[in-house]
Design a protein around this motif. Structure first.
Motif, PDB file in Angstrom:
ATOM      1  N   GLU A 231       6.256  21.141  12.096  1.00  0.00           N
ATOM      2  CA  GLU A 231       5.360  20.594  11.110  1.00  0.00           C
ATOM      3  C   GLU A 231       5.349  18.985  11.709  1.00  0.00           C
ATOM      4  OE1 GLU A 231       4.139  20.201   6.417  1.00  0.00           O
ATOM      5  OE2 GLU A 231       5.890  20.938   7.051  1.00  0.00           O
ATOM      6  N   ARG A 232       4.252  18.351  11.645  1.00  0.00           N
ATOM      7  CA  ARG A 232       3.767  16.909  12.140  1.00  0.00           C
ATOM      8  C   ARG A 232       2.864  16.276  11.220  1.00  0.00           C
ATOM      9  NH1 ARG A 232       2.435  17.042  18.445  1.00  0.00           N
ATOM     10  NH2 ARG A 232       2.011  15.153  17.709  1.00  0.00           N
ATOM     11  N   TRP A 233       3.311  15.092  10.814  1.00  0.00           N
ATOM     12  CA  TRP A 233       2.422  14.191  10.055  1.00  0.00           C
ATOM     13  C   TRP A 233       2.247  12.853  10.703  1.00  0.00           C
ATOM     14  CZ3 TRP A 233       6.343  14.973   5.684  1.00  0.00           C
ATOM     15  CH2 TRP A 233       6.016  16.354   4.803  1.00  0.00           C
ATOM     16  N   ARG A 234       1.308  12.241  10.632  1.00  0.00           N
ATOM     17  CA  ARG A 234       1.063  10.851  11.009  1.00  0.00           C
ATOM     18  C   ARG A 234       1.091  10.139   9.887  1.00  0.00           C
ATOM     19  NH1 ARG A 234      -4.986  10.802  13.941  1.00  0.00           N
ATOM     20  NH2 ARG A 234      -4.388  11.464  15.953  1.00  0.00           N
ATOM     21  N   GLY A 235       1.786   9.030  10.024  1.00  0.00           N
ATOM     22  CA  GLY A 235       2.186   7.922   8.838  1.00  0.00           C
ATOM     23  C   GLY A 235       2.273   6.588   9.329  1.00  0.00           C
ATOM     24  N   ARG A 236       2.552   5.791   8.456  1.00  0.00           N
ATOM     25  CA  ARG A 236       2.769   4.126   8.594  1.00  0.00           C
ATOM     26  C   ARG A 236       3.965   4.036   8.093  1.00  0.00           C
ATOM     27  NH1 ARG A 236      -2.549   0.651   8.010  1.00  0.00           N
ATOM     28  NH2 ARG A 236      -0.988  -0.790   9.262  1.00  0.00           N
ATOM     29  N   LEU A 237       4.829   3.242   9.092  1.00  0.00           N
ATOM     30  CA  LEU A 237       6.290   2.653   8.666  1.00  0.00           C
ATOM     31  C   LEU A 237       6.075   1.890   7.396  1.00  0.00           C
ATOM     32  CD1 LEU A 237       7.974   2.100  12.076  1.00  0.00           C
ATOM     33  CD2 LEU A 237       8.392   4.075  10.494  1.00  0.00           C
ATOM     34  N   THR A 238       7.134   2.092   6.373  1.00  0.00           N
ATOM     35  CA  THR A 238       7.076   1.289   5.347  1.00  0.00           C
ATOM     36  C   THR A 238       8.570   0.781   5.261  1.00  0.00           C
ATOM     37  OG1 THR A 238       7.792   3.235   3.858  1.00  0.00           O
ATOM     38  CG2 THR A 238       5.469   2.403   3.831  1.00  0.00           C
ATOM     39  N   GLN A 239       9.278   1.154   5.834  1.00  0.00           N
ATOM     40  CA  GLN A 239      10.887   0.489   5.928  1.00  0.00           C
ATOM     41  C   GLN A 239      11.278   1.075   7.153  1.00  0.00           C
ATOM     42  OE1 GLN A 239      13.209   1.915   2.423  1.00  0.00           O
ATOM     43  NE2 GLN A 239      14.047   0.132   2.346  1.00  0.00           N
ATOM     44  N   LEU A 240      12.165   0.013   7.642  1.00  0.00           N
ATOM     45  CA  LEU A 240      13.063   0.335   8.721  1.00  0.00           C
ATOM     46  C   LEU A 240      14.591  -0.269   8.418  1.00  0.00           C
ATOM     47  CD1 LEU A 240      10.910  -1.446  11.275  1.00  0.00           C
ATOM     48  CD2 LEU A 240      11.122   1.066  11.232  1.00  0.00           C
ATOM     49  N   SER A 241      15.562   0.513   8.796  1.00  0.00           N
ATOM     50  CA  SER A 241      16.890   0.139   8.467  1.00  0.00           C
ATOM     51  C   SER A 241      17.641   0.071  10.070  1.00  0.00           C
ATOM     52  CB  SER A 241      17.507   1.426   7.875  1.00  0.00           C
ATOM     53  OG  SER A 241      18.905   1.390   7.763  1.00  0.00           O
ATOM     54  N   VAL A 242      18.539  -0.957   9.926  1.00  0.00           N
ATOM     55  CA  VAL A 242      19.537  -0.962  11.235  1.00  0.00           C
ATOM     56  C   VAL A 242      20.249   0.088  11.536  1.00  0.00           C
ATOM     57  CG1 VAL A 242      19.278  -3.544  11.084  1.00  0.00           C
ATOM     58  CG2 VAL A 242      20.966  -2.516   9.671  1.00  0.00           C
ATOM     59  N   THR A 243      20.405   0.870  10.467  1.00  0.00           N
ATOM     60  CA  THR A 243      21.304   1.990  10.869  1.00  0.00           C
ATOM     61  C   THR A 243      20.489   3.340  11.135  1.00  0.00           C
ATOM     62  OG1 THR A 243      21.186   2.795   8.483  1.00  0.00           O
ATOM     63  CG2 THR A 243      23.073   1.469   8.950  1.00  0.00           C
ATOM     64  N   GLY A 244      19.216   2.981  11.772  1.00  0.00           N
ATOM     65  CA  GLY A 244      18.338   4.297  12.374  1.00  0.00           C
ATOM     66  C   GLY A 244      17.464   4.681  11.204  1.00  0.00           C
TER      67      GLY A 244
ATOM     68  N   VAL B 166       8.432   6.618   5.864  1.00  0.00           N
ATOM     69  CA  VAL B 166       6.991   6.593   6.307  1.00  0.00           C
ATOM     70  C   VAL B 166       6.197   6.920   5.137  1.00  0.00           C
ATOM     71  CG1 VAL B 166       5.693   7.809   7.968  1.00  0.00           C
ATOM     72  CG2 VAL B 166       7.898   7.241   8.625  1.00  0.00           C
ATOM     73  N   CYS B 167       5.046   6.399   5.291  1.00  0.00           N
ATOM     74  CA  CYS B 167       4.138   6.800   3.954  1.00  0.00           C
ATOM     75  C   CYS B 167       2.953   7.662   4.888  1.00  0.00           C
ATOM     76  CB  CYS B 167       3.353   5.484   3.508  1.00  0.00           C
ATOM     77  SG  CYS B 167       1.876   5.964   2.316  1.00  0.00           S
ATOM     78  N   CYS B 168       2.945   8.796   4.742  1.00  0.00           N
ATOM     79  CA  CYS B 168       2.341   9.805   5.713  1.00  0.00           C
ATOM     80  C   CYS B 168       0.694   9.794   5.188  1.00  0.00           C
ATOM     81  CB  CYS B 168       2.740  11.154   5.576  1.00  0.00           C
ATOM     82  SG  CYS B 168       4.539  11.163   6.430  1.00  0.00           S
ATOM     83  N   ALA B 169      -0.082   9.912   6.033  1.00  0.00           N
ATOM     84  CA  ALA B 169      -1.685  10.070   5.720  1.00  0.00           C
ATOM     85  C   ALA B 169      -1.807  11.324   4.797  1.00  0.00           C
ATOM     86  CB  ALA B 169      -2.331  10.421   6.994  1.00  0.00           C
ATOM     87  N   ASN B 170      -0.980  12.099   4.516  1.00  0.00           N
ATOM     88  CA  ASN B 170      -1.248  13.045   3.577  1.00  0.00           C
ATOM     89  C   ASN B 170      -0.530  12.841   2.195  1.00  0.00           C
ATOM     90  OD1 ASN B 170       1.544  13.451   3.734  1.00  0.00           O
ATOM     91  ND2 ASN B 170       1.621  15.426   4.670  1.00  0.00           N
ATOM     92  N   GLY B 171      -0.339  11.477   2.144  1.00  0.00           N
ATOM     93  CA  GLY B 171       0.087  11.124   0.527  1.00  0.00           C
ATOM     94  C   GLY B 171       1.640  11.191   0.399  1.00  0.00           C
ATOM     95  N   LYS B 172       2.284  11.750   1.274  1.00  0.00           N
ATOM     96  CA  LYS B 172       3.745  12.163   1.199  1.00  0.00           C
ATOM     97  C   LYS B 172       4.394  10.792   1.577  1.00  0.00           C
ATOM     98  CE  LYS B 172       3.940  17.356   1.324  1.00  0.00           C
ATOM     99  NZ  LYS B 172       4.387  18.221   1.990  1.00  0.00           N
ATOM    100  N   HIS B 173       5.513  10.380   1.029  1.00  0.00           N
ATOM    101  CA  HIS B 173       6.517   9.484   1.105  1.00  0.00           C
ATOM    102  C   HIS B 173       7.586  10.202   1.832  1.00  0.00           C
ATOM    103  CE1 HIS B 173       4.250   5.871   0.335  1.00  0.00           C
ATOM    104  NE2 HIS B 173       4.313   6.131  -0.755  1.00  0.00           N
ATOM    105  N   VAL B 174       8.322   9.803   3.259  1.00  0.00           N
ATOM    106  CA  VAL B 174       9.420  10.498   3.481  1.00  0.00           C
ATOM    107  C   VAL B 174      10.449   9.466   4.163  1.00  0.00           C
ATOM    108  CG1 VAL B 174       8.453  12.552   4.178  1.00  0.00           C
ATOM    109  CG2 VAL B 174       8.568  10.875   5.766  1.00  0.00           C
ATOM    110  N   ARG B 175      11.659   9.742   3.914  1.00  0.00           N
ATOM    111  CA  ARG B 175      12.884   9.069   4.485  1.00  0.00           C
ATOM    112  C   ARG B 175      13.402   9.930   5.404  1.00  0.00           C
ATOM    113  NH1 ARG B 175      15.501   5.006   0.648  1.00  0.00           N
ATOM    114  NH2 ARG B 175      13.789   4.180  -0.460  1.00  0.00           N
ATOM    115  N   CYS B 176      13.663   9.592   6.648  1.00  0.00           N
ATOM    116  CA  CYS B 176      14.465  10.195   7.748  1.00  0.00           C
ATOM    117  C   CYS B 176      14.985   9.337   8.598  1.00  0.00           C
ATOM    118  CB  CYS B 176      13.206  11.266   8.328  1.00  0.00           C
ATOM    119  SG  CYS B 176      11.878  10.338   9.325  1.00  0.00           S
ATOM    120  N   SER B 177      15.632   9.945   9.553  1.00  0.00           N
ATOM    121  CA  SER B 177      16.258   9.466  10.674  1.00  0.00           C
ATOM    122  C   SER B 177      15.105   8.865  11.806  1.00  0.00           C
ATOM    123  CB  SER B 177      17.301  10.203  11.610  1.00  0.00           C
ATOM    124  OG  SER B 177      17.514   9.830  12.698  1.00  0.00           O
TER     125      SER B 177
END
Length: 128
Positions: A23-36, A40-51
């Motif tokens: 599964e693939r989603w386009r989105g805009r970064l809303t937060q970056l962490s120095v730990t990696g 991402v706020c995805c174009a489909n309206g979902k907010h996801v946190r991931c590595s």
């Protein structure tokens, strides 16, 4: 999937989130962490946190340039609002000045285009 280095990104950059199941989603970064980690706020309206290992670059295409006000004139892609021009070169785009006389830098991905616009002092929203 080629992953991105956190150091190459900024909040607001467009990226592709790619999950192991395909599964693939386009989105805009809303937060970056120095730990990696990223958010991402995805174009489909979902907010996801991931590595950051789950995000990749979105290639620049002629269609994306057109959507963002660039016109093809004499083989160059030119935007009169930003006064930027790009020439397609191999598998990416070469930013040129003075009608292609000087090559300034080479980019391949949307986040690099966003950075180039910011560096030029252009506050432009990129539409995908």
């Amino acid at each position: 999937m080629a992953t991105l280095k956190i150091s190459e990104l900024s909040v607001g950059d467009w990226v592709m989130v790619e999950w192991p199941d395909g599964e693939r989603w386009r989105g805009r970064l809303t937060q970056l962490s120095v730990t990696g980690g990223v958010e991402v706020c995805c174009a489909n309206g979902k907010h996801v946190r991931c590595s950051s290992s789950f995000i990749s670059s979105i290639p620049i295409t002629a269609e994306i340039l057109e959507k963002n006000g660039f016109e093809k004139i004499c083989g160059m892609w030119y935007n009169s609002d930003t006064l930027m021009e790009f020439e397609q070169y191999k598998d990416g785009w070469c930013r040129t000045i003075n009608c292609g006389e000087y090559s300034v830098y080479f980019i391949k991905y949307i986040h690099q285009l966003q950075h180039a616009l910011r560096l030029a002092g252009v506050d432009k929203e990129i539409n995908l």
